[in-house]
Design a protein around this motif. Structure first.
Motif, mmCIF file in Angstrom:
data_model
loop_
_atom_site.group_PDB
_atom_site.id
_atom_site.type_symbol
_atom_site.label_atom_id
_atom_site.label_comp_id
_atom_site.label_asym_id
_atom_site.label_seq_id
_atom_site.Cartn_x
_atom_site.Cartn_y
_atom_site.Cartn_z
ATOM 1 N N ASP A 83 0.931 -1.190 -0.089
ATOM 2 C CA ASP A 83 -0.019 0.036 -0.045
ATOM 3 C C ASP A 83 0.833 1.276 -0.086
ATOM 4 N N ASP A 84 0.331 2.530 -0.334
ATOM 5 C CA ASP A 84 0.953 3.590 -0.292
ATOM 6 C C ASP A 84 1.585 4.008 1.184
ATOM 7 N N GLY A 85 3.113 4.394 0.868
ATOM 8 C CA GLY A 85 3.640 4.801 2.076
ATOM 9 C C GLY A 85 4.543 3.539 2.907
ATOM 10 N N MET A 86 4.183 2.389 2.176
ATOM 11 C CA MET A 86 4.998 1.227 2.846
ATOM 12 C C MET A 86 6.595 1.199 2.043
ATOM 13 N N ARG A 87 7.527 0.481 2.906
ATOM 14 C CA ARG A 87 8.913 0.529 2.494
ATOM 15 C C ARG A 87 9.281 -0.646 2.072
ATOM 16 N N ILE A 88 9.971 -0.763 1.286
ATOM 17 C CA ILE A 88 10.672 -2.021 0.483
ATOM 18 C C ILE A 88 12.254 -1.907 0.581
ATOM 19 N N HIS A 89 12.624 -2.876 1.353
ATOM 20 C CA HIS A 89 14.154 -2.930 1.593
ATOM 21 C C HIS A 89 14.815 -3.896 0.898
ATOM 22 N N VAL A 90 15.629 -3.466 0.064
ATOM 23 C CA VAL A 90 16.487 -4.147 -0.935
ATOM 24 C C VAL A 90 17.665 -4.648 -0.386
ATOM 25 N N ILE A 91 18.001 -5.804 -0.637
ATOM 26 C CA ILE A 91 19.237 -6.678 0.203
ATOM 27 C C ILE A 91 19.864 -7.169 -1.185
ATOM 28 N N ASP A 92 21.345 -6.597 -1.185
ATOM 29 C CA ASP A 92 22.067 -7.188 -2.383
ATOM 30 C C ASP A 92 23.559 -6.815 -1.931
ATOM 31 N N LYS A 93 24.434 -7.241 -2.945
ATOM 32 C CA LYS A 93 25.882 -6.932 -2.540
ATOM 33 C C LYS A 93 26.144 -5.424 -3.581
ATOM 34 N N PHE A 94 25.162 -5.005 -4.086
ATOM 35 C CA PHE A 94 25.288 -3.731 -4.996
ATOM 36 C C PHE A 94 26.614 -3.483 -5.701
ATOM 37 N N THR A 95 26.838 -4.476 -6.645
ATOM 38 C CA THR A 95 27.979 -4.046 -7.518
ATOM 39 C C THR A 95 28.043 -2.946 -8.311
ATOM 40 N N LEU A 96 26.754 -2.697 -8.673
ATOM 41 C CA LEU A 96 26.394 -1.613 -9.611
ATOM 42 C C LEU A 96 26.149 -0.278 -8.671
ATOM 43 N N ILE A 97 27.060 0.640 -8.281
ATOM 44 C CA ILE A 97 26.923 1.687 -7.414
ATOM 45 C C ILE A 97 26.047 3.015 -7.950
ATOM 46 N N LYS A 98 25.122 3.650 -7.538
ATOM 47 C CA LYS A 98 24.741 4.787 -8.013
ATOM 48 C C LYS A 98 25.365 5.952 -7.202
ATOM 49 N N ASP A 99 25.884 6.855 -7.964
ATOM 50 C CA ASP A 99 26.659 7.827 -7.354
ATOM 51 C C ASP A 99 26.234 9.180 -7.680
ATOM 52 N N PHE A 100 26.489 10.365 -7.164
ATOM 53 C CA PHE A 100 25.824 11.477 -7.420
ATOM 54 C C PHE A 100 26.936 12.646 -7.646
ATOM 55 N N ASP A 101 27.191 13.438 -8.396
ATOM 56 C CA ASP A 101 28.013 14.562 -8.682
ATOM 57 C C ASP A 101 27.604 15.587 -8.051
ATOM 58 N N SER A 102 28.419 16.227 -6.885
ATOM 59 C CA SER A 102 28.112 16.941 -6.203
ATOM 60 C C SER A 102 28.084 18.385 -6.838
ATOM 61 N N SER A 103 28.471 18.685 -7.922
ATOM 62 C CA SER A 103 28.607 19.958 -8.582
ATOM 63 C C SER A 103 27.233 20.248 -9.204
ATOM 64 N N ASP A 104 26.471 19.337 -9.667
ATOM 65 C CA ASP A 104 25.191 19.530 -10.265
ATOM 66 C C ASP A 104 23.993 18.320 -9.899
ATOM 67 N N SER A 105 24.397 17.483 -9.036
ATOM 68 C CA SER A 105 23.540 16.429 -8.652
ATOM 69 C C SER A 105 23.319 15.630 -9.763
ATOM 70 N N ALA A 106 23.890 15.489 -10.987
ATOM 71 C CA ALA A 106 23.609 14.756 -12.139
ATOM 72 C C ALA A 106 24.017 13.229 -11.584
ATOM 73 N N GLU A 107 22.809 12.318 -11.938
ATOM 74 C CA GLU A 107 23.204 10.896 -11.686
ATOM 75 C C GLU A 107 24.219 10.197 -12.594
ATOM 76 N N ARG A 108 25.005 9.513 -12.253
ATOM 77 C CA ARG A 108 25.838 8.741 -13.055
ATOM 78 C C ARG A 108 26.255 7.316 -12.271
ATOM 79 N N PHE A 109 26.374 6.482 -13.035
ATOM 80 C CA PHE A 109 26.623 5.039 -12.521
ATOM 81 C C PHE A 109 28.231 4.655 -12.858
ATOM 82 N N ARG A 110 28.652 3.779 -11.834
ATOM 83 C CA ARG A 110 29.822 3.132 -11.901
ATOM 84 C C ARG A 110 29.821 2.039 -11.198
ATOM 85 N N LEU A 111 30.913 1.187 -11.902
ATOM 86 C CA LEU A 111 30.999 -0.347 -11.049
ATOM 87 C C LEU A 111 32.033 -0.051 -9.969
#
Length: 247
Positions: A83-111
């Motif tokens: 239902d709305d407002g519930m939380r889904i917790h993701v468990i993984d090793k997260f080899t693929l990491i999501k990162d953020f560039d502090s200068s413009d908050s642009a989303e980029r991906f790196r291994l």
């Protein structure tokens, strides 16, 4: 999946958390309930940096009670009691990491560093070819708007947490801990606003400093920094621990 139908609203707004960043604020996203769990996991790859083939999902209600595991890849997302407002917790090793560039908050991906040299070019080509991540201008614009909204909501929560107040900290997957607020503001090495607390027990991670930068002073392992969403200010008297009753 024959005979299964989604009989509630077509879309659901949920909060996403990850096992590698327990203290980070949840990310709110909207998903269609008519997709399969496997399709849902694939979409979560871009949100969490995890892998659809290895991630495990746990569903919590808005009071942080575990409802169930979302573990049938062939089932519809809407077939689960979500239902709305519930939380889904993701468990993984997260080899693929999501990162953020502090200068413009642009989303980029790196291994991860171990795999980047081998697979980085392939990943970059995949994202560019499919207009994913920073290569999707419309998605990037929505991401920036979402980030700004999250920062504004976080600022409102932080404004209600005054230094010196008593509080209770409730971080997902951890027992509640009582503490005193010692700091409220940004950290040099982390995004957004953080609440520095001194716990009543040595159940913290530091002495009020992070990466060599001091924000307040307390005994070692009594200090911690958490997101405002996990801090409840109130009349929480310090608990008394009678060590004579323990062996």
């Amino acid at each position: 999946m024959e005979g299964i139908q989604v009989i509630t609203q077509d879309y659901i707004n949920v909060h996403i958390t990850k096992s590698d960043t327990e203290d980070a604020a949840p990310v709110e996203r909207r998903f269609k309930k008519g997709i399969t769990v496997l399709e849902f996991k694939t979409k979560l790859e871009l949100v969490t940096g995890g892998s659809a083939s290895t991630m495990k999902l746990k569903l919590y209600d808005n009071k942080n009670n575990l409802i169930c595991d979302i573990d049938n890849n062939d089932a519809l997302l809407g077939s689960y009691p979500i239902d709305d407002g519930m939380r889904i917790h993701v468990i993984d090793k997260f080899t693929l990491i999501k990162d953020f560039d502090s200068s413009d908050s642009a989303e980029r991906f790196r291994l991860s560093e171990e795999e980047y040299e081998k697979k980085g070019d392939t990943l970059r080509s995949f994202l560019q070819r499919n207009k994913l991540g920073k290569y999707n201008e419309e998605e990037m614009s929505k991401l920036k708007e979402q980030q700004q909204k999250e920062l504004e909501e976080e600022a409102k929560l932080a404004a209600a947490v005054l230094v010196g107040s008593r509080c209770e900290v409730r971080v997902p997957q951890q027992p509640p801990r009582r503490a005193t607020v010692r700091y409220n503001g940004p950290l040099q090495t982390a995004r957004g606003l953080w609440i520095g607390v001194q716990y009543d027990e040595p159940r913290g991670k530091n002495d009020g400093s992070v990466n060599g930068q001091r924000y307040f002073t307390c005994p070692q392992n009594y200090g911690g920094f958490v997101k405002p969403v996990y801090v409840t200010v109130g009349d929480f008297p310090e608990e008394q621990f009678d060590l004579d009753d323990e062996i």
